[in-house]
Write a protein that holds these residues in place. Structure first.
Motif, PDB file in Angstrom:
ATOM      1  N   PRO A 141     -16.624  10.910   0.239  1.00  0.00           N
ATOM      2  CA  PRO A 141     -17.385  11.742   1.016  1.00  0.00           C
ATOM      3  C   PRO A 141     -18.876  11.304   1.381  1.00  0.00           C
ATOM      4  CG  PRO A 141     -16.632  12.508  -1.222  1.00  0.00           C
ATOM      5  CD  PRO A 141     -15.948  11.326  -1.086  1.00  0.00           C
ATOM      6  N   GLU A 142     -19.407  10.729   0.501  1.00  0.00           N
ATOM      7  CA  GLU A 142     -20.728  10.330   0.972  1.00  0.00           C
ATOM      8  C   GLU A 142     -20.916   9.581   2.126  1.00  0.00           C
ATOM      9  OE1 GLU A 142     -18.962   8.651  -1.195  1.00  0.00           O
ATOM     10  OE2 GLU A 142     -19.273   6.475  -0.945  1.00  0.00           O
ATOM     11  N   GLN A 143     -19.910   8.808   2.472  1.00  0.00           N
ATOM     12  CA  GLN A 143     -19.895   7.994   3.823  1.00  0.00           C
ATOM     13  C   GLN A 143     -19.445   9.008   4.828  1.00  0.00           C
ATOM     14  OE1 GLN A 143     -20.312   4.416   3.869  1.00  0.00           O
ATOM     15  NE2 GLN A 143     -20.853   4.769   1.899  1.00  0.00           N
ATOM     16  N   LEU A 144     -18.792   9.914   4.561  1.00  0.00           N
ATOM     17  CA  LEU A 144     -18.519  10.885   5.836  1.00  0.00           C
ATOM     18  C   LEU A 144     -19.696  11.720   6.100  1.00  0.00           C
ATOM     19  CD1 LEU A 144     -16.547  12.355   7.465  1.00  0.00           C
ATOM     20  CD2 LEU A 144     -15.837  13.830   5.547  1.00  0.00           C
ATOM     21  N   ALA A 145     -20.500  12.005   4.948  1.00  0.00           N
ATOM     22  CA  ALA A 145     -21.769  12.684   4.933  1.00  0.00           C
ATOM     23  C   ALA A 145     -22.769  11.683   6.145  1.00  0.00           C
ATOM     24  CB  ALA A 145     -22.369  12.849   3.791  1.00  0.00           C
ATOM     25  N   LEU A 146     -22.649  10.546   5.732  1.00  0.00           N
ATOM     26  CA  LEU A 146     -23.579   9.541   6.606  1.00  0.00           C
ATOM     27  C   LEU A 146     -23.139   9.781   8.174  1.00  0.00           C
ATOM     28  CD1 LEU A 146     -23.889   6.508   4.649  1.00  0.00           C
ATOM     29  CD2 LEU A 146     -25.575   7.925   4.724  1.00  0.00           C
ATOM     30  N   VAL A 147     -21.857   9.738   8.296  1.00  0.00           N
ATOM     31  CA  VAL A 147     -21.563  10.003   9.978  1.00  0.00           C
ATOM     32  C   VAL A 147     -21.888  11.426  10.339  1.00  0.00           C
ATOM     33  CG1 VAL A 147     -19.572   9.638  11.494  1.00  0.00           C
ATOM     34  CG2 VAL A 147     -19.506   8.515   9.359  1.00  0.00           C
ATOM     35  N   ARG A 148     -21.610  12.136   9.471  1.00  0.00           N
ATOM     36  CA  ARG A 148     -22.051  13.663   9.965  1.00  0.00           C
ATOM     37  C   ARG A 148     -23.362  13.696  10.098  1.00  0.00           C
ATOM     38  NH1 ARG A 148     -17.390  16.720   6.600  1.00  0.00           N
ATOM     39  NH2 ARG A 148     -16.242  17.214   8.193  1.00  0.00           N
ATOM     40  N   SER A 149     -24.296  13.269   9.621  1.00  0.00           N
ATOM     41  CA  SER A 149     -25.794  13.452   9.592  1.00  0.00           C
ATOM     42  C   SER A 149     -26.298  12.673  10.841  1.00  0.00           C
ATOM     43  CB  SER A 149     -26.493  13.361   8.258  1.00  0.00           C
ATOM     44  OG  SER A 149     -26.356  11.769   7.914  1.00  0.00           O
ATOM     45  N   GLY A 150     -25.546  11.603  11.278  1.00  0.00           N
ATOM     46  CA  GLY A 150     -25.728  10.839  12.526  1.00  0.00           C
ATOM     47  C   GLY A 150     -26.488   9.545  11.881  1.00  0.00           C
ATOM     48  N   GLU A 151     -26.356   9.283  10.514  1.00  0.00           N
ATOM     49  CA  GLU A 151     -27.002   8.090   9.810  1.00  0.00           C
ATOM     50  C   GLU A 151     -26.041   6.933  10.046  1.00  0.00           C
ATOM     51  OE1 GLU A 151     -29.224   8.781   5.876  1.00  0.00           O
ATOM     52  OE2 GLU A 151     -28.379  10.577   6.446  1.00  0.00           O
ATOM     53  N   ALA A 152     -24.812   7.121  10.417  1.00  0.00           N
ATOM     54  CA  ALA A 152     -23.925   6.137  10.354  1.00  0.00           C
ATOM     55  C   ALA A 152     -22.929   6.615  11.733  1.00  0.00           C
ATOM     56  CB  ALA A 152     -23.019   5.899   9.568  1.00  0.00           C
ATOM     57  N   SER A 153     -22.321   5.532  12.438  1.00  0.00           N
ATOM     58  CA  SER A 153     -21.755   5.916  13.727  1.00  0.00           C
ATOM     59  C   SER A 153     -20.171   6.016  13.170  1.00  0.00           C
ATOM     60  CB  SER A 153     -21.951   4.937  14.748  1.00  0.00           C
ATOM     61  OG  SER A 153     -21.520   3.712  14.253  1.00  0.00           O
ATOM     62  N   TRP A 154     -19.386   6.474  14.337  1.00  0.00           N
ATOM     63  CA  TRP A 154     -18.182   6.599  14.172  1.00  0.00           C
ATOM     64  C   TRP A 154     -17.614   5.158  14.683  1.00  0.00           C
ATOM     65  CZ3 TRP A 154     -15.519  10.147  11.811  1.00  0.00           C
ATOM     66  CH2 TRP A 154     -15.800  11.347  11.746  1.00  0.00           C
ATOM     67  N   ASP A 155     -18.142   4.397  15.240  1.00  0.00           N
ATOM     68  CA  ASP A 155     -17.665   3.087  15.552  1.00  0.00           C
ATOM     69  C   ASP A 155     -17.987   2.243  14.230  1.00  0.00           C
ATOM     70  OD1 ASP A 155     -17.213   3.405  18.121  1.00  0.00           O
ATOM     71  OD2 ASP A 155     -19.477   2.770  18.562  1.00  0.00           O
TER      72      ASP A 155
END
Ligand code: HEM
Length: 402
Positions: free
Chosen positions: A257-271
């Motif tokens: 979930p911590e990785q999903l949170a990074l994507v949701r916050s825009g700190e990481a990308s779907w790519d």
């Protein structure tokens, strides 16, 4: 070579860059298990795809009924040739799958995705209204139909064939299907695709199969047998792998979930999610067989002349020599992420842009529509299908809403 894929990958890497392995039916081959050596071997012209180079095959030690024959000898297509012949068989298909051509498929992929999400929504509401548990198999209802519809539309195949194709490919990719059943499945697949090709000859459509047929009529580009094998390979490769890319990404995000949170916050990308899933939990664990035209030393071992080699993509993705200390972690911020999960060299996957786009559309749409998506069973209960080549779950039970 089934079951604990992560443990198996670790054992393969520990056995050295070149490990002796046994395929179903007791067929002994080599597996390349380290990133650097795989990258080198995948561009080594002493490794070829022609099964006649395989000493064990020439000596009659590989029965025609071998359960993996469909993968070792899938018919005359880009999978079975090298050099100029390979280019001849690959060019038209690869041209249809360039990033630019694939981008033009975006609106259609988005439409299929939202239709499938509407279907999930509707099912969930019905089940809840009926007081049921609200579990759905996300693989069957989303991850399977999306790539299957996309590749079928590209190749010009009607969705009425999907239920039968699903049954046939389930048996085709399983390592526990009895050899005579595998033969029957291959026969039926070629019959089914043969009928589609006859239809296309009578009334061509705006699809890649018609384009391949047209090319074979215009010159001596592709024979009828080559069009048939290409269609089979494209349907097989074009759906199985992308299903698992979507499924494996969903599982990875729900269990991190911590990785999903990074994507949701825009700190990481779907790519980043897609590339990390490809590396960390690749859809194809071991493909495809190649044969040595002369001795090839790898580490302190040697692939002998006429011996066979497979690429252990599952092991290679977590090679610490390539990916460093984070190799075992699912980390969507990891960049650069130079995995080999689409292969490398002349046979590198031509479908990579398409599967990346499908996942790039599917994943944000799914998590956007169902922000509280969760696994409906403990992750340890998710079961892989028994297969040498595929890394595929039987099903992915999820809860769409709390
Ligand atoms: C080849 C993986 C999606 C069509 C390959 C190879 C790999 C691979 C590793 C190289 C095999 C080798 O040389 O040993 C994947 C993965 C996918 C994917 C992980 C999805 C996540 C697709 C799609 C298509 C496709 C969507 C079709 C549209 C092919 C074909 C080849 C191939 C035709 C053979 C290329 C050749 O031999 O020249 N794929 N693939 N793949 N893939 Fe994919």
């Amino acid at each position: 070579m089934v079951g604990d894929l992560v443990g198996e990958g670790a054992r393969l890497r520990a056995a050295g860059p070149l490990a002796p392995v046994e395929l179903p039916g007791g067929i002994r081959v080599w597996a390349v298990t380290h990133h650097a050596e795989a990258r080198r071997l995948l561009t080594d012209s002493r490794l070829v795809k022609d099964i006649e180079t395989w000493g064990a095959w020439r000596r009659g030690e590989i029965p025609r009924t071998w359960s993996m024959i469909g993968l070792a000898d899938p018919g005359p297509s880009m999978l079975t040739f090298d050099g100029a012949e390979h280019r001849r068989l690959r060019t038209l298909t690869a041209q249809a799958l360039t990033p630019r051509r694939v981008e033009s498929m975006r609106p259609r992929i988005e439409a299929i995705t939202s239709q499938l999400l509407d279907g999930l929504d509707e099912l969930d509401r019905r089940e809840r209204a009926a007081g049921a548990g609200g579990h759905v198999d996300l693989k069957a209802r989303f991850a399977y139909p999306l790539p299957m519809n996309v590749i079928s539309e590209l190749m010009g195949i009607g969705s009425d064939t999907h239920p039968r194709l699903r049954e046939l490919y389930d048996g085709f990719f399983s390592s526990v299907t009895p050899p005579d059943r595998v033969q029957a499945i291959m026969g039926e697949l070629f019959e089914l695709f043969g009928r589609i090709i006859e239809d296309k000859k009578r009334s061509p459509g705006d699809d890649l199969t018609s384009a391949l047929l047209q090319a074979s009529e215009d010159g001596d580009h592709l024979t009828g047998e080559e069009v048939l094998a290409t269609l089979q390979v494209m349907i097989a490769a074009g759906h199985e792998t992308t299903i698992s890319l979507i499924v494996n990404a969903v599982v990875a995000l729900l269990t991190h979930p911590e990785q999903l949170a990074l994507v949701r916050s825009g700190e990481a990308s779907w790519d980043g999610v897609i590339e990390e899933t490809l590396r960390w939990d690749p859809p194809t664990t071991h493909v495809l067989i190649r044969f040595a035209t002369e001795e090839i030393p790898v580490g302190d071992r040697v692939v002998g002349e006429g011996e066979a080699l497979i690429v252990a993509y599952g092991a290679i993705g977590r090679d610490e020599a390539q990916h460093g200390a984070r190799a075992q972690e699912f980390d969507v911020t990891g960049s650069p992420n130079r995995h080999l999960s689409f292969g490398h060299g002349p046979h590198v996957c031509p479908g990579a842009p398409l599967s990346r786009l499908e996942a790039r559309i599917a994943l944000p749409a799914l998590f956007g529509r169902f922000p509280d998506l969760s696994l409906a069973v403990p992750a340890s209960d998710l079961r892989n299908k028994p297969a040498v080549t595929q890394n595929e779950l039987y099903e992915l039970p999820v809860r769409l809403r709390p």
